[in-house]
Design a protein around this motif. Structure first.
Motif, PDB file in Angstrom:
ATOM      1  N   GLY A 113       0.812  -1.204   0.000  1.00 40.48           N
ATOM      2  CA  GLY A 113       0.000   0.000   0.000  1.00 40.48           C
ATOM      3  C   GLY A 113       0.845   1.252   0.000  1.00 40.48           C
ATOM      4  N   THR A 114       0.229   2.352  -0.383  1.00 43.56           N
ATOM      5  CA  THR A 114       0.931   3.637  -0.362  1.00 43.56           C
ATOM      6  C   THR A 114       1.050   4.192   1.054  1.00 43.56           C
ATOM      7  N   GLY A 115       0.412   3.532   2.017  1.00 42.26           N
ATOM      8  CA  GLY A 115       0.492   3.947   3.412  1.00 42.26           C
ATOM      9  C   GLY A 115      -0.204   2.930   4.282  1.00 42.26           C
ATOM     10  N   SER A 116      -0.202   3.181   5.585  1.00 40.25           N
ATOM     11  CA  SER A 116      -0.929   2.321   6.505  1.00 40.25           C
ATOM     12  C   SER A 116      -2.428   2.556   6.363  1.00 40.25           C
ATOM     13  N   ASN A 117      -3.200   1.518   6.613  1.00 38.36           N
ATOM     14  CA  ASN A 117      -4.664   1.614   6.632  1.00 38.36           C
ATOM     15  C   ASN A 117      -5.250   2.101   5.305  1.00 38.36           C
ATOM     16  N   VAL A 118      -4.678   1.629   4.194  1.00 42.16           N
ATOM     17  CA  VAL A 118      -5.259   1.948   2.884  1.00 42.16           C
ATOM     18  C   VAL A 118      -6.174   0.828   2.405  1.00 42.16           C
ATOM     19  N   GLY A 119      -6.355  -0.200   3.247  1.00 41.40           N
ATOM     20  CA  GLY A 119      -7.274  -1.272   2.901  1.00 41.40           C
ATOM     21  C   GLY A 119      -6.612  -2.549   2.427  1.00 41.40           C
ATOM     22  N   LYS A 120      -5.311  -2.717   2.701  1.00 36.12           N
ATOM     23  CA  LYS A 120      -4.593  -3.911   2.226  1.00 36.12           C
ATOM     24  C   LYS A 120      -5.210  -5.200   2.777  1.00 36.12           C
ATOM     25  N   SER A 121      -5.536  -5.185   4.073  1.00 38.17           N
ATOM     26  CA  SER A 121      -6.055  -6.410   4.703  1.00 38.17           C
ATOM     27  C   SER A 121      -7.344  -6.865   4.041  1.00 38.17           C
ATOM     28  N   SER A 127       4.226   1.043   4.169  1.00 37.47           N
ATOM     29  CA  SER A 127       4.383   1.429   2.765  1.00 37.47           C
ATOM     30  C   SER A 127       5.820   1.247   2.302  1.00 37.47           C
ATOM     31  N   PRO A 128       6.024   0.821   1.041  1.00 37.43           N
ATOM     32  CA  PRO A 128       7.385   0.760   0.496  1.00 37.43           C
ATOM     33  C   PRO A 128       7.971   2.142   0.251  1.00 37.43           C
ATOM     34  N   ALA A 129       7.138   3.182   0.349  1.00 41.85           N
ATOM     35  CA  ALA A 129       7.637   4.549   0.201  1.00 41.85           C
ATOM     36  C   ALA A 129       8.488   4.972   1.396  1.00 41.85           C
ATOM     37  N   PRO A 189       5.974 -10.852  -7.101  1.00 41.85           N
ATOM     38  CA  PRO A 189       5.527  -9.603  -7.732  1.00 41.85           C
ATOM     39  C   PRO A 189       4.573  -8.841  -6.819  1.00 41.85           C
ATOM     40  N   VAL A 190       4.487  -7.530  -7.038  1.00 40.72           N
ATOM     41  CA  VAL A 190       3.763  -6.633  -6.129  1.00 40.72           C
ATOM     42  C   VAL A 190       2.702  -5.851  -6.887  1.00 40.72           C
ATOM     43  N   ILE A 191       1.538  -5.697  -6.259  1.00 40.37           N
ATOM     44  CA  ILE A 191       0.503  -4.751  -6.710  1.00 40.37           C
ATOM     45  C   ILE A 191       0.457  -3.638  -5.676  1.00 40.37           C
ATOM     46  N   LEU A 192       0.501  -2.380  -6.119  1.00 38.10           N
ATOM     47  CA  LEU A 192       0.480  -1.243  -5.208  1.00 38.10           C
ATOM     48  C   LEU A 192      -0.936  -0.675  -5.137  1.00 38.10           C
ATOM     49  N   ALA A 193      -1.466  -0.573  -3.918  1.00 38.68           N
ATOM     50  CA  ALA A 193      -2.824  -0.052  -3.708  1.00 38.68           C
ATOM     51  C   ALA A 193      -2.757   1.345  -3.098  1.00 38.68           C
ATOM     52  N   GLY A 194      -3.520   2.266  -3.675  1.00 37.85           N
ATOM     53  CA  GLY A 194      -3.656   3.615  -3.133  1.00 37.85           C
ATOM     54  C   GLY A 194      -5.060   3.838  -2.621  1.00 37.85           C
TER      55      GLY A 194
END
Length: 481
Positions: A9-17, A136-138, A159-164
């Motif tokens: 994710g682009t940050g914590s609590n962006v809905g990854k779970s 976040s990987p940022a 491989p990675v999918i990035l979620a915003g």
């Protein structure tokens, strides 16, 4: 060939779970054997596993979405904050140590091998492993020694999918900016992006979506609208517990302690139409119309007892009892209700002792051995059977234990005050069981009208369908390697 895909994710609590849970259910609906995996989680909301360990509650939900029992391999490193600067380190379900942030960084190289060991076992046993990143990987300042995001993806070749998260605003900058600060090698591991939590007509974001794709060169997998029924799934954060606003019903108030733990105990109550559940924030006074106060679990019992007193909640609870109200303490909350808490070895902070609230005639002594077990219990007051779990250090004993809350394998568990309006128990998860919850609520004149596990299962199906309707799920699953 077994395959894997990681959602970062682009940050914590962006809905990854939730994204991983939905993909797990979607993969299962396609006949795949799928398992969730999170290399490192930070949460005091833990689940006890069948192999006698503990993992993050989010991974237990993802296991349910996959049709599996929770297992310690699904979350090999769990950090449970005890203070603002230190956390208990759980490795493959067992406590390793308590470490400050700087000291934990030194542990990471040896933890990576344990993480990869768990991952390889899951990958060997399933068609697909869906991996959830953390933070976040940022956060490129944390890249050296990373085991939670790109460090794991590199080591495992995933491989990675990035979620915003568009609901936060600035999702274009979230995704494009993440690529801008990442090392080229890490950016090359990203197979594409998706946009989460859009409110309204997703087509209104077509121009922004194209701009992200053009700027990054990454493939887009879709824009996912807000999933309103997420509130019906176990909350990962105490702030996420959202009961429906109701003007009447049994008013249950839970104290939102600073180190609140295993607060998903409350989820089934929040969904009952005959219940008003209030999560009482720090600084707020206990409402005068409260029927039942719940003092929940805590990762730092003595610390949260001091926190409770600092809010004036001890005075509020005493007044509540004088008005004829009821109090239920669960786990750490049970310990706080007693006469004393002794921690001579400093297992949860500085060594010492503190007087409890004195509402139950029991005393607690912290012990190094952590009690982690699933149990079958019978509620003493109603005779209702239910299943729960224990996850605590410390043992409590005293005269009020002669009036137990429940019986576990014939042994007394918990305690009840002489007047019957203060109850304590170490058992988590009791309210998940429809029969017990109905019997407990009926004791306060309230009726149960929900089937909790069925609600969660139906919501996971709805989540998978929601994702299938708005994301290219087949392409996402095909991106796994």
């Amino acid at each position: 060939m077994p395959r894997a895909l990681m959602i970062q994710g682009t940050g914590s609590n962006v809905g990854k779970s939730l994204l991983v849970a939905g993909l797990c259910r979607a993969a299962r609906r396609r006949g795949l054997s799928v398992a969730p995996f999170k290399p490192q989680n930070m949460s005091n909301n833990a689940a006890v596993t069948a192999d006698g360990g503990e993992i993050g509650r989010a991974q237990a939900l993802q296991a349910m979405a996959s049709g599996l029992d929770p297992h310690t391999d699904m979350n090999p490193v769990l950090l449970k904050p005890e203070t603002d600067t230190g956390a208990q380190v759980i490795v493959q379900g067992r406590r390793l140590t308590t470490a400050r942030a700087r000291d934990y960084a030194k542990l990471k190289p040896q933890l990576l091998e344990r993480v990869l060991e768990s991952y390889r076992r899951l990958r060997a046993a399933h068609d697909l492993v869906l991996v959830e990143g953390a933070g976040s990987p940022a956060e490129v300042n944390l890249r050296a020694g990373d085991i939670a995001n790109m460090g794991f993806a590199e080591a495992a070749g995933v491989p990675v999918i990035l979620a915003g998260d568009i609901d936060r605003g600035g999702v274009i900058a979230q995704i494009v900016g993440t690529q801008a600060v990442m090392a080229q090698e890490d950016a090359g591991r990203i197979a594409g992006f998706l946009v989460n939590r859009f409110r309204g007509d997703p087509s209104l974001f077509d121009e922004g979506y194209k701009l992200i794709a053009d700027r990054t060169g990454w493939r887009g997998f879709g824009v996912l609208p807000w999933f309103a029924d997420a509130a019906r799934l176990p909350a990962e954060d105490a702030l996420d517990i959202r009961a429906e606003a109701r003007a009447e019903g049994l008013h249950i108030v839970c104290l939102r302690l600073s180190r609140i733990a295993n607060f998903d105990d409350l989820d089934p109550l929040a969904q009952e139409p005959g219940v008003r559940l209030t999560m009482l924030a720090p600084g707020e006074a206990l409402p005068g119309d409260t029927d039942v106060v719940i003092v929940p679990g805590s990762k730092s019992t003595r610390g949260d007892l001091a926190f409770l007193r600092a809010q004036g909640w001890d005075v509020d609870i005493a007044a509540h009892l004088r008005r004829g109200g009821h109090v239920l303490g669960i786990c750490g909350g049970y310990q706080m209700l007693g006469t004393r808490i002794d921690d001579p070895e400093g297992l949860e902070g500085p060594a010492g002792s503190d007087p409890g609230l004195g509402l139950l005639d029991v005393a607690t002594r912290m012990q190094a051995d952590k009690h982690l077990t699933e149990v079958a219990a019978v509620h003493a007051a109603t005779g209702q059977p239910f299943r729960g779990y224990e996850i605590h250090i410390g043992a409590s004993d005293g005269p009020d234990r002669a009036r137990p809350f429940a019986h576990v394998e014939g042994a007394a568990e918990g305690a009840v005050s002489a007047h019957g309006r203060v109850t304590g128990s170490y058992l988590h998860g009791m309210f998940r069981h429809d029969g017990f919850r109905a019997a407990w609520l009926s004791g306060f004149g309230a009726a149960s009208a929900t089937s909790y596990d069925s609600t969660v299962e139906d919501t996971l199906d709805a989540l998978a369908k929601h994702m299938e309707a708005h994301l290219d799920v087949d392409a996402l699953l095909a991106a796994a390697r």
